[in-house]
Design a protein around this motif. Sequence first.
Motif, short mmCIF file in Angstrom:
data_model
loop_
_atom_site.label_atom_id
_atom_site.label_comp_id
_atom_site.label_asym_id
_atom_site.label_seq_id
_atom_site.Cartn_x
_atom_site.Cartn_y
_atom_site.Cartn_z
N TYR A 315 0.84 -1.20 0.00
CA TYR A 315 0.00 0.00 0.00
C TYR A 315 0.87 1.26 0.00
CZ TYR A 315 -3.77 3.20 1.26
OH TYR A 315 -4.68 4.23 1.26
N VAL A 316 1.91 1.26 0.85
CA VAL A 316 2.81 2.41 0.92
C VAL A 316 3.54 2.60 -0.40
CG1 VAL A 316 4.93 3.27 2.01
CG2 VAL A 316 3.10 2.29 3.42
N ARG A 317 4.05 1.52 -0.95
CA ARG A 317 4.80 1.61 -2.20
C ARG A 317 3.88 2.02 -3.36
NH1 ARG A 317 6.29 -3.05 -3.59
NH2 ARG A 317 5.39 -4.30 -1.88
N GLY A 318 2.62 1.63 -3.26
CA GLY A 318 1.65 2.04 -4.27
C GLY A 318 1.40 3.54 -4.26
N LYS A 319 1.73 4.19 -3.16
CA LYS A 319 1.61 5.65 -3.04
C LYS A 319 2.88 6.37 -3.51
CE LYS A 319 -2.47 5.97 -1.04
NZ LYS A 319 -3.57 6.84 -1.53
N GLY A 320 3.84 5.60 -4.03
CA GLY A 320 5.08 6.20 -4.53
C GLY A 320 6.14 6.42 -3.47
N MET A 321 5.97 5.80 -2.29
CA MET A 321 6.94 5.96 -1.21
C MET A 321 7.63 4.63 -0.93
SD MET A 321 4.66 8.34 1.37
CE MET A 321 3.32 7.13 1.41
N LYS A 322 8.68 4.68 -0.14
CA LYS A 322 9.37 3.47 0.30
C LYS A 322 8.85 3.07 1.67
CE LYS A 322 13.59 4.76 -2.21
NZ LYS A 322 13.35 3.86 -3.34
N PHE A 323 8.91 1.77 1.94
CA PHE A 323 8.41 1.22 3.20
C PHE A 323 9.57 0.90 4.12
CE2 PHE A 323 7.18 -2.58 5.74
CZ PHE A 323 6.15 -2.00 6.49
N GLY A 324 9.47 1.34 5.37
CA GLY A 324 10.47 1.02 6.37
C GLY A 324 9.85 0.26 7.53
N ILE A 325 10.69 -0.46 8.28
CA ILE A 325 10.18 -1.25 9.40
C ILE A 325 11.23 -1.27 10.52
CG2 ILE A 325 11.06 -3.50 8.63
CD1 ILE A 325 8.28 -4.65 9.49
N TRP A 326 10.73 -1.30 11.76
CA TRP A 326 11.57 -1.36 12.96
C TRP A 326 11.82 -2.81 13.34
CZ3 TRP A 326 10.27 -3.81 17.49
CH2 TRP A 326 11.02 -3.52 18.64
N CYS A 327 13.03 -3.09 13.83
CA CYS A 327 13.34 -4.43 14.34
C CYS A 327 14.49 -4.32 15.34
CB CYS A 327 13.73 -5.37 13.20
SG CYS A 327 14.11 -7.06 13.73
N GLU A 328 14.29 -4.86 16.53
CA GLU A 328 15.36 -4.90 17.53
C GLU A 328 16.03 -6.27 17.42
OE1 GLU A 328 16.04 -3.78 22.25
OE2 GLU A 328 14.01 -3.77 21.40
N ILE A 329 16.82 -6.42 16.34
CA ILE A 329 17.30 -7.74 15.94
C ILE A 329 18.18 -8.39 17.00
CG2 ILE A 329 19.31 -6.80 14.71
CD1 ILE A 329 17.14 -9.87 13.71
N GLU A 330 18.88 -7.62 17.82
CA GLU A 330 19.75 -8.21 18.83
C GLU A 330 18.99 -8.65 20.08
OE1 GLU A 330 23.55 -5.60 19.20
OE2 GLU A 330 22.03 -4.46 18.10
N ALA A 331 17.81 -8.08 20.31
CA ALA A 331 17.09 -8.34 21.56
C ALA A 331 16.44 -9.71 21.56
CB ALA A 331 16.03 -7.27 21.78
N LEU A 332 16.31 -10.29 22.75
CA LEU A 332 15.68 -11.60 22.91
C LEU A 332 14.92 -11.61 24.23
CD1 LEU A 332 15.51 -14.38 21.46
CD2 LEU A 332 17.34 -15.15 22.98
N GLY A 333 13.59 -11.51 24.14
CA GLY A 333 12.77 -11.50 25.35
C GLY A 333 12.78 -12.84 26.05
N ILE A 334 12.62 -12.81 27.37
CA ILE A 334 12.70 -14.05 28.15
C ILE A 334 11.49 -14.94 27.92
CG2 ILE A 334 14.17 -13.03 29.93
CD1 ILE A 334 11.69 -12.70 31.67
N LYS A 335 10.40 -14.40 27.31
CA LYS A 335 9.21 -15.21 27.02
C LYS A 335 9.13 -15.60 25.55
CE LYS A 335 7.25 -15.07 31.15
NZ LYS A 335 6.85 -16.26 31.92
N SER A 336 10.17 -15.32 24.77
CA SER A 336 10.12 -15.60 23.33
C SER A 336 10.15 -17.10 23.06
CB SER A 336 11.28 -14.92 22.61
OG SER A 336 12.51 -15.48 23.03
N GLU A 337 9.42 -17.49 22.03
CA GLU A 337 9.45 -18.89 21.61
C GLU A 337 10.81 -19.25 21.03
OE1 GLU A 337 6.32 -19.81 18.93
OE2 GLU A 337 4.71 -19.29 20.34
#
Length: 660
Positions: A315-337
């Motif tokens: 949807y964003v790219r269809g509006k002529g813009m680029k899409f960005g996303i957040w990710c805390e790739i180093e983090a690991l929660g104690i309840k994570s699968e």
Amino acid sequence: MLSGFLLDIDGRRGTESEGYVKTLEAGKELPDGSRETTETYESASGDVVVASVTVSYPDSPVVQRRIQVSNRSERDIRLTRIDTVRGLLAKGGYTLDYFECPTNGLEFSPRSVPLAGTKVLEAIAGRSSRGMHPWFTLRDAEGGTLAGAVAWSGNWIFRFEPADEGAYRLTGGLSDWEFAKTLRPGETMESPAVLYAHLPEGGLDAVSIAFGGWGRRYWYPRNEISRTVPAAWNHWWPYEDSAINEDVFRANADEAAELGLEICTLDAGWFGEPDPNCNDHLGWSENVDWFLKRGDWHKINTLRFPSGIAALSEYVRGKGMKFGIWCEIEALGIKSEIGAHRPELPARRDGEHLGYVCLGNPEARDWAFGVLERLITEYKAEWIKLDFNLDPCAGCNRTDHGHGDGDGLFEHYRGYYELLTRVREKYPEVYLENCSSGGLRIDLGLARHTHGAFLSDPDFTRHHLQLFWGASMMLHPSACFHFSWSETIVHYDSNLDKDPIKPDMPRHRLDYIIRANMLNGFGCSYRLPELPGWAKARLMELIGFYRETVRRFVAGADMHRLTGQTIRTGSGDSWNGYLYVLEGAEEALLFAFRLTGGEPERVLRLTGLDASSLYELHFEDSGRKMELSGAALAEEGLTFSGMEEESSEVVRLRKLPMER
């Protein structure tokens, strides 16, 4: 000046002049035009060989230093201190400048002290900017300045220690706190790089220009997005993780496209359990709190994003813009699968879960690359905001990760750099944004591997100007990224006002807020559909001005600071002036800001122009035009008066033909 080294191996200390003998020197030209010189030293027993590497750069005073330590014996050796630089400063009076950062929101808090006795600058929280930023300048009585930085994202140190006859010994590099590296026979360790420059005149402004120009030409990764320095929107502050959903994001994307924004980034709140309370930071519980389940990046909160993230990106790219996303790739929660299913991933110290993935483990690096690759290929993300919100301190001491009990943090950061290099090599056009609780990991190590550094969580204008003044000492403006003063979902003491854009605010104050963030990579975080009509129209004009005029200077100009640093609490300089001068000084762009409490009139003396040339000046707001020589602008300056508090002015300068 800082060409020596210092090592502690098996409890014995050695330097380039005591304990080691120089055996070889060799030099070579590198592809970027820089020259690398390697001096090889050998211990008396021949068990240890040190390669001392110096890199110099054409037309730049910046010097890179790093050392490589090799075990040539038939037994293990244990390295507990590795100082990349060691040098003697001549007798004299010095002023030491550095930036403290006690916690997020207090980045680039300036300190300036006479150098007396022993002074140590050090970070030991496991993040380079937690406590202090990895940077200093040392000014002498004759006007010379020595600047230094550790290109490292973990623990680092600089020591200033009195030597004989009033001189000073300077050593630094990797912090030796809780550090130990066991080298097996035949193994080699390379230290973090230290960058330094000595400038005989010009002071802090000359240092800033030297490091900014060097970084842009030789150090930062570049791609189309970083070269363009686009105008971006991020959902975080007005919606955070509790009020964002698919419909809200799409509505903002509609407005962003109309305003001329070019990137829409989905921040935290997109992943987690399909539970209505999963992303509600105001009502966390252990069952649904996404913070405790970081690492499960394969999950999407489908109640909030029923169409999925790929559809939102389309949807964003269809509006002529680029899409960005957040990710805390180093983090690991104690309840994570993933943490439960992959017990080899978590960093642990003395058995305790540290909350992050130890990237010293090659298996963890492969897993992390797979996660980021999915964001890029499935979600078509062209901008990834990489966050990290904890202090690893001394780091992991598991010995089943491929590192020892004393170098887990060191190997984690080497692994993180390797991961980022791998992503950039396979997906070179993806922009990587460096964030860590705001600006708690701003350093030249990550500047080597990412495209821009997020400066701080708070973003009110006075705070932003404090940050920019400090960060641009070591980073070019194009490598800095921040938001203009945001709307926030709740009131934060750190951000003063949760709704800075008022229906009845004067236009000059909106211009002041937005223009301050044009000094670097431009971002905003507003409820775009709810902006007052006049503010939306003016924001569109300002974004257009940034795209059509300003960003060319942000991307490629030398930036001269014309005033001192302002301080977020209201002290410091009450005017701010910045002059962007393109190569050859044919064109320049001046930003002037009168802050609250600023005197009614200020003269700004413009440095960096061609003194022998005549310039045409055009004032953006008043429409006034004049012609002045570069010499007059430098010596007599440009007077600003009649400006309201919390207002700004932009002046375009163009060199006139010689016949004029």
